[in-house]
Structures are given as C-alpha cells and as structure tokens.
Scaffold this motif. Sequence first.
Motif, short mmCIF file in Angstrom:
data_model
loop_
_atom_site.label_atom_id
_atom_site.label_comp_id
_atom_site.label_asym_id
_atom_site.label_seq_id
_atom_site.Cartn_x
_atom_site.Cartn_y
_atom_site.Cartn_z
N GLU A 237 0.84 10.74 16.78
CA GLU A 237 0.44 12.06 16.28
C GLU A 237 1.28 13.11 16.99
OE1 GLU A 237 -3.60 14.11 16.96
OE2 GLU A 237 -3.98 12.54 15.47
N LEU A 238 1.71 14.12 16.25
CA LEU A 238 2.38 15.28 16.85
C LEU A 238 1.65 16.52 16.39
CD1 LEU A 238 6.20 14.52 16.47
CD2 LEU A 238 4.80 14.33 18.50
N ARG A 239 1.46 17.45 17.27
CA ARG A 239 0.72 18.67 16.95
C ARG A 239 1.67 19.79 16.56
NH1 ARG A 239 -4.30 18.04 17.51
NH2 ARG A 239 -5.21 16.61 19.01
N ALA A 240 1.30 20.55 15.55
CA ALA A 240 1.96 21.79 15.13
C ALA A 240 3.47 21.78 15.36
CB ALA A 240 1.32 22.99 15.84
N LEU A 241 4.15 20.99 14.56
CA LEU A 241 5.60 20.88 14.73
C LEU A 241 6.32 22.17 14.41
CD1 LEU A 241 6.18 17.36 13.18
CD2 LEU A 241 6.17 17.98 15.58
N GLY A 242 5.96 22.79 13.29
CA GLY A 242 6.64 24.01 12.88
C GLY A 242 8.14 23.76 12.72
N GLY A 243 8.85 24.65 12.14
CA GLY A 243 10.31 24.54 12.04
C GLY A 243 10.76 23.27 11.35
N ASP A 244 11.79 22.67 11.87
CA ASP A 244 12.42 21.49 11.29
C ASP A 244 11.68 20.22 11.74
OD1 ASP A 244 14.05 19.48 10.39
OD2 ASP A 244 15.88 20.26 11.30
N GLU A 245 10.87 19.68 10.85
CA GLU A 245 10.05 18.51 11.18
C GLU A 245 10.91 17.30 11.53
OE1 GLU A 245 6.07 16.30 9.44
OE2 GLU A 245 7.34 17.41 8.05
N ALA A 246 12.00 17.08 10.79
CA ALA A 246 12.88 15.94 11.07
C ALA A 246 13.46 16.05 12.48
CB ALA A 246 14.00 15.86 10.03
N HIS A 247 13.86 17.24 12.87
CA HIS A 247 14.42 17.42 14.22
C HIS A 247 13.36 17.15 15.29
CE1 HIS A 247 16.85 18.86 17.49
NE2 HIS A 247 15.86 19.66 17.85
N ALA A 248 12.15 17.64 15.08
CA ALA A 248 11.06 17.41 16.04
C ALA A 248 10.76 15.92 16.17
CB ALA A 248 9.82 18.17 15.62
N LEU A 249 10.79 15.20 15.06
CA LEU A 249 10.55 13.76 15.10
C LEU A 249 11.70 13.02 15.79
CD1 LEU A 249 9.06 13.47 11.54
CD2 LEU A 249 7.85 12.94 13.68
N GLU A 250 12.90 13.49 15.57
CA GLU A 250 14.08 12.93 16.24
C GLU A 250 13.94 13.08 17.76
OE1 GLU A 250 18.28 14.64 15.70
OE2 GLU A 250 17.96 13.28 14.00
N VAL A 251 13.54 14.25 18.19
CA VAL A 251 13.32 14.50 19.62
C VAL A 251 12.24 13.58 20.15
CG1 VAL A 251 12.48 16.22 21.30
CG2 VAL A 251 14.18 16.87 19.58
N TYR A 252 11.16 13.40 19.39
CA TYR A 252 10.09 12.49 19.79
C TYR A 252 10.64 11.08 20.04
CZ TYR A 252 6.21 9.26 19.47
OH TYR A 252 5.33 8.24 19.71
N PHE A 253 11.39 10.54 19.06
CA PHE A 253 11.92 9.19 19.20
C PHE A 253 12.90 9.09 20.36
CE2 PHE A 253 10.25 8.41 14.97
CZ PHE A 253 9.84 7.09 15.07
N ARG A 254 13.76 10.09 20.51
CA ARG A 254 14.73 10.08 21.61
C ARG A 254 14.03 10.07 22.96
NH1 ARG A 254 19.35 14.31 19.36
NH2 ARG A 254 20.15 12.88 17.76
N ASN A 255 13.00 10.89 23.10
CA ASN A 255 12.24 10.95 24.36
C ASN A 255 11.42 9.70 24.58
OD1 ASN A 255 13.27 13.48 24.96
ND2 ASN A 255 11.51 14.56 24.09
N ARG A 256 10.78 9.23 23.55
CA ARG A 256 9.90 8.05 23.67
C ARG A 256 10.67 6.81 24.10
NH1 ARG A 256 4.41 6.91 21.71
NH2 ARG A 256 4.02 4.96 22.75
N PHE A 257 11.87 6.63 23.53
CA PHE A 257 12.67 5.44 23.83
C PHE A 257 13.74 5.68 24.88
CE2 PHE A 257 10.82 4.47 19.73
CZ PHE A 257 10.43 3.15 19.91
N GLY A 258 13.95 6.93 25.28
CA GLY A 258 15.00 7.23 26.25
C GLY A 258 16.38 6.94 25.69
N ASN A 259 16.55 7.20 24.39
CA ASN A 259 17.81 6.89 23.71
C ASN A 259 18.23 8.08 22.85
OD1 ASN A 259 19.83 5.95 21.98
ND2 ASN A 259 18.89 3.94 21.74
#
Length: 140
Positions: free
Chosen positions: A64-86
């Motif tokens: 779950e991600l709260r109140a992404l706002g703006g560019d949702e794809a970019h926010a999800l990309e940041v999530y995956f990059r941070n979560r996996f350290g990649n």
Amino acid sequence: MDVQEVRKLEDYLKRLFGNARIRVAPRPKKPDTAEVSIGEEFLGVLTLDEEDGERSFNLQIKFELRALGGDEAHALEVYFRNRFGNPNFRVRRPPKKRDSFEVYVGEEFIGVLYIEGEGQARSYVFEMAILEMDLTPEAG
C-alpha cells in the motif's frame, strides 16, 4: 517445492532483483508455496503452478502507498528501487490501461502491477511469472 527448487528460486530472484538479501523459505504446511523476504522483512508469496507437466511459479507482492499525488508511475518506481535497493527498476503505464502498470528491471519486463485501491491509500499487487527454464543461471 523441494529444497533444490527453493534454492534455485532464491538464486534467480537475487540475480534478477540485484539484491543478495532476498530469501525464499518453504512453507511446511503448504508445500506448493514459499515465502519471499528481504532479510527478515516479508515481501511476498511464491506459488507453484503445474499444468500439462510444466512447472512455473508466480510471485505475488502486495503493498500500500498513501497519497501518491503527481506521477504515480514515478512514485511506484521509487518504491521498487528503495524496497529492493536497485536503481534499475522502471515502472510504466501501458497505453490505454488505467488499472495496471508494467514493471521492468533495466530493459527486461518482469511483471504487472495491478491497482486495487482508490483515494488516499491505494493498494497494489505485483505479479510475476517465473518459468522453470528461468531458474538456470544461463537463462538469467
């Protein structure tokens, strides 16, 4: 899933996601599933699919991600990059689709990210198929 298969799945996910801390552990009471974690943090579930003598696996990660706002794809990309350290994760919305995103590591398509929630707290489900042939190091 036997011990050797679990080990191959773990090695494959480590290579694909570029994270040596990924662990795959069988579930004793559910022999057709395994838990995936990064270190001690639960990530998702792998399930075995046997059809017509072919074995494949499905990785499902819910978050779950709260109140992404703006560019949702970019926010999800940041999530995956941070979560996996990649830093090589990319998330793109396919043309004419509003309920899902495509997820890549570098140029390799790895799975689909479905949107399940609305409003302030959106839920997402990432699904990735793993074929038995993907589990050999030469395939990765």
